[in-house]
Scaffold this motif. Structure first.
Motif, PDB file in Angstrom:
ATOM      1  N   GLU A 158       0.823  -1.204   0.000  1.00 32.25           N
ATOM      2  CA  GLU A 158       0.000   0.000   0.000  1.00 32.25           C
ATOM      3  C   GLU A 158       0.859   1.258   0.000  1.00 32.25           C
ATOM      4  O   GLU A 158       0.574   2.224  -0.724  1.00 32.25           O
ATOM      5  CB  GLU A 158      -0.947  -0.012   1.207  1.00 32.25           C
ATOM      6  CG  GLU A 158      -2.077  -1.016   1.064  1.00 32.25           C
ATOM      7  CD  GLU A 158      -2.926  -1.134   2.321  1.00 32.25           C
ATOM      8  OE1 GLU A 158      -2.629  -0.460   3.330  1.00 32.25           O
ATOM      9  OE2 GLU A 158      -3.900  -1.913   2.288  1.00 32.25           O
ATOM     10  N   LYS A 159       1.933   1.261   0.784  1.00 27.51           N
ATOM     11  CA  LYS A 159       2.842   2.414   0.804  1.00 27.51           C
ATOM     12  C   LYS A 159       3.514   2.586  -0.554  1.00 27.51           C
ATOM     13  O   LYS A 159       3.672   3.707  -1.042  1.00 27.51           O
ATOM     14  CB  LYS A 159       3.898   2.253   1.895  1.00 27.51           C
ATOM     15  CG  LYS A 159       3.388   2.535   3.281  1.00 27.51           C
ATOM     16  CD  LYS A 159       4.512   2.424   4.299  1.00 27.51           C
ATOM     17  CE  LYS A 159       3.997   2.656   5.706  1.00 27.51           C
ATOM     18  NZ  LYS A 159       5.072   2.536   6.700  1.00 27.51           N
ATOM     19  N   SER A 160       3.887   1.491  -1.172  1.00 30.39           N
ATOM     20  CA  SER A 160       4.540   1.564  -2.482  1.00 30.39           C
ATOM     21  C   SER A 160       3.608   2.151  -3.526  1.00 30.39           C
ATOM     22  O   SER A 160       4.009   2.983  -4.348  1.00 30.39           O
ATOM     23  CB  SER A 160       5.003   0.170  -2.922  1.00 30.39           C
ATOM     24  OG  SER A 160       6.008  -0.306  -2.059  1.00 30.39           O
ATOM     25  N   GLU A 178       1.061   4.145  -2.940  1.00 33.21           N
ATOM     26  CA  GLU A 178       0.865   5.566  -2.616  1.00 33.21           C
ATOM     27  C   GLU A 178       2.086   6.392  -3.043  1.00 33.21           C
ATOM     28  O   GLU A 178       1.939   7.485  -3.591  1.00 33.21           O
ATOM     29  CB  GLU A 178       0.587   5.741  -1.117  1.00 33.21           C
ATOM     30  CG  GLU A 178       0.279   7.163  -0.720  1.00 33.21           C
ATOM     31  CD  GLU A 178      -0.917   7.776  -1.448  1.00 33.21           C
ATOM     32  OE1 GLU A 178      -0.893   9.000  -1.676  1.00 33.21           O
ATOM     33  OE2 GLU A 178      -1.855   7.050  -1.824  1.00 33.21           O
ATOM     34  N   GLN A 179       3.292   5.869  -2.810  1.00 33.65           N
ATOM     35  CA  GLN A 179       4.493   6.592  -3.235  1.00 33.65           C
ATOM     36  C   GLN A 179       4.552   6.706  -4.754  1.00 33.65           C
ATOM     37  O   GLN A 179       4.939   7.746  -5.286  1.00 33.65           O
ATOM     38  CB  GLN A 179       5.743   5.887  -2.698  1.00 33.65           C
ATOM     39  CG  GLN A 179       5.943   6.065  -1.209  1.00 33.65           C
ATOM     40  CD  GLN A 179       7.097   5.223  -0.671  1.00 33.65           C
ATOM     41  OE1 GLN A 179       7.580   4.312  -1.332  1.00 33.65           O
ATOM     42  NE2 GLN A 179       7.527   5.551   0.538  1.00 33.65           N
TER      43      GLN A 179
END
Length: 131
Positions: A24-26, A28-29
């Motif tokens: 999820e962070k990837s 979003e980034q």
């Protein structure tokens, strides 16, 4: 034998919580990086548009100035022809011609200087157009 719905549907993978958070962070980034890229692309396009507009206007101004110079030079030629027609003798015609050449050379030199300055200004204005 027919397959049941659970056998034909895609398998349900359970991701470990840490891997799910990382994914999820990837995403979003990646989304933020893409948005930054798009913003930079819009700014660059706007800068090019501003520079192109400045260059178009400058080219138009230089063209108008060159046309005005051409009109002035043709008018000077017509004035010379009228004076030559009215000349009393060959000596006066030669003097008129020499005067015309001297004046025209001076005018052409001044016109070339002005066009050079205008062209340099256009290039500077286009380079410093709003970005």
């Amino acid at each position: 034998m027919s397959k049941t719905t659970t056998e034909t549907s895609s398998p349900n993978y359970d991701l470990p919580p840490d891997l799910r958070v990382f994914a999820e962070k990837s995403v979003e980034q990646a989304r933020q990086a893409f948005e930054g890229f798009i913003t930079a692309a819009h700014r660059t396009a706007a800068a090019f548009e501003g520079q192109a507009q400045a260059a178009r206007q400058g080219a138009k101004d230089v063209g108008q100035k060159a046309l005005a110079f051409a009109e002035r030079n043709v008018e000077s030629s017509f004035d010379l022809v009228q004076k030559l027609v009215r000349a009393k003798d060959a000596k006066e015609m030669m003097a008129l011609q020499a005067d015309y050449i001297r004046n025209q050379m001076q005018a052409l030199s001044e016109q070339a200087r002005e066009l050079g300055e205008e062209t340099a200004k256009v290039a500077k204005d286009a380079a410093s157009a709003p970005r």
